[in-house]
Design an enzyme around this catalytic site. Structure first.
Site: not given
Length: 494
Positions: A298, A337, A393
């Site tokens: 996460h 994702h 990210d």
């Protein structure tokens, strides 16, 4: 087609389910393209001969959904995600417009209260958040008690958990379980005060966790600076006169905070709601959310990107790395994702931020490697056919690294803005019609059926090669080993 419910032409908003075990037909209503799992519990059948009683067949069907792949657990008005088309909206507003036109505290107001604030309302909200950034002096003792090399996420989760003990009026266990669910003015005002405290102290706690690692004294939150500029000030100020953090970095951090403020029911938001459903205080909910976000699947995703780029090294090593990914020998971090099946809309915004930050800080040595990886992956059918596009990210880790943050601080930079999303979901659940019902998922039990107890003297080891079925002995060295070899009163003979 004739609608059997109305006798008119047109489709029906329900499912017709035929249970082939019994031949019975059931009508399952559809509302907002959703069926209620509890409706399937009405579908019952007698147990088959020899069937395990633990299946509870006569009590109705259960719906299995490992990892919540297609289960809705709450009705929400906060965030909408269309993963197939790369859409992210907060309260109906596209994330692209909010990142371009708003600041973080405006977006925080939007997520929590449902609309963009008027100027007077925003002044009240901003003033209260910044005023409540000061922490009790006793909290400093807590931070100083951690080792110098403690992970900042461990410090942060402990700090928020402890914070709940400072405010008796925020604890339903002390003030009544309907403390935050009454929706009257006093309850709403109490709730807002805790919201101000949590958002205001999030940057202060994060900065304190950072400075513990640096061996530096804590800094009192300044006045007159924006939310993110105040954060940078608290982390970096060393007594310089008229110290003002870089406006470029403060603005970049502000936009990054907007992008990370909420993302629907991800792991940490779900953890906050699961915890909050017991009507515990909001500080404990935040601590639970931080613990969930701490995990590498996460909050540690952008850190994984940097470690991947470091392992690749120079740009010329990228083709060989991608080939090893195809062979499943290496892991490609920062692409794809769980929700987005095309592209992450936040990645386009953050790419522009990266350019501004690198102009200020200079290019990170890993940037060229990242760019080559990005370009080659986006031209490779193996990755495009699997819809593995760069996510938020991929770029955020590079930006945080360029701004000088250590890698283990990356998840903290995720927590600070995400407390806003957690609070928005928590507040919505506290105020939902019908009150709060504690979350209690079901399981599918596949273990042993009823067994007779066997005294220890009659037990034998179960013959199995599975290591997980027996405990491992821990090797003991030094004092522990010497103590085990010693004789003393009360020593265990086992």
């Amino acid at each position: 087609m004739v609608n059997a419910q109305t006798g008119l032409e047109g489709p029906r908003d329900d499912l017709t389910v035929i249970d082939n075990r019994t031949g019975k037909t059931y009508i399952v209503p559809i509302k907002d393209n959703t069926v209620a799992a509890i409706d399937f519990k009405k579908i019952k059948a007698p147990s088959k001969p020899g069937e395990r009683k633990e299946n509870e067949t006569e009590r109705g069907l259960r719906v299995a959904d490992k990892g919540f792949l297609n289960t809705a657990v709450i009705t929400s008005e906060i965030t909408y995600i269309d993963g197939d088309n790369g859409v992210l909206r907060y309260r109906g507003y596209p994330i692209e417009e909010l990142a371009l036109h708003s600041n973080f505290l405006e977006v925080a107001y939007l997520l929590i209260y449902g609309s963009l604030p008027s100027r007077p309302n925003f002044k009240v909200f901003q003033r209260e958040v910044m005023t409540h950034s000061i922490v009790h002096v006793d909290a400093e003792g807590l931070f100083k008690s951690f080792r110098y090399d403690a992970h900042p996420m461990a410090i942060l989760s402990s700090a928020f958990s402890a914070l709940g003990s400072f405010y008796e009026e925020a604890n339903p266990s002390l003030r009544g379980q309907n403390l935050f669910t009454k929706s009257d003015p006093a309850s709403l005002a109490n709730m807002d005060k805790q919201i101000y405290r949590i958002i205001g102290k999030a940057t202060t706690f994060a900065a304190m966790a950072y400075r513990v690692r640096q061996g530096r004294p804590f800094v009192t939150p300044p006045t007159g600076l924006s939310y993110t500029a105040s954060f940078l000030y608290q982390m970096d100020h060393l007594g310089q006169e008229d110290y003002v953090p870089s406006p470029t970095l403060a603005k970049a951090l502000d936009i990054l905070f907007i992008l990370h403020a909420d993302h629907e029911l991800n792991a940490s938001s779900t953890t906050v709601l699961q915890t909050g459903s017991s009507l515990v205080d909001p500080y404990s909910c935040m601590a639970a959310g931080i613990a969930s976000l701490y995990g590498p699947l996460h909050g540690g995703a952008n850190e994984a990107v940097i470690r991947m780029l470091i392992s690749i090294g120079h740009p010329e090593n990228v083709p060989a790395f991608l080939e090893s990914v195809k062979k499943r020998e290496r892991v490609l971090s920062g692409f794809g994702h769980r929700v987005y099946k095309t592209s992450d809309p936040r990645s386009f915004i953050i790419r522009k931020i990266a350019d501004e930050v690198f102009k200020e800080t200079g290019e990170d040595e890993l940037l060229k490697t990242a760019m080559v990886l990005h370009d080659l992956a986006m031209k490779d059918e193996y990755f495009t056919s699997r819809k593995l596009a760069p996510n938020v990210d991929f770029w955020s880790g590079l930006i945080y690294r360029a701004m000088g943050f250590p890698m283990d601080f990356f998840p903290v930079l995720f927590v600070v803005p995400r407390v806003v999303g957690w609070l928005a979901h928590w507040r919505q659940m506290m105020l939902q019609p019908g009150g709060v019902k504690i979350w209690r998922p079901r399981q599918v039990y596949v273990g042993e059926t009823k067994r007779d107890y066997v005294p220890m003297e009659q037990r034998v080891d179960v013959e199995t090669e599975e290591a997980k079925t027996r405990p491992f002995a821990v090797p003991h060295l030094g004092q522990s080993k010497r103590t085990m070899l010693a004789k003393f009163k009360g020593k265990s003979r086992l």
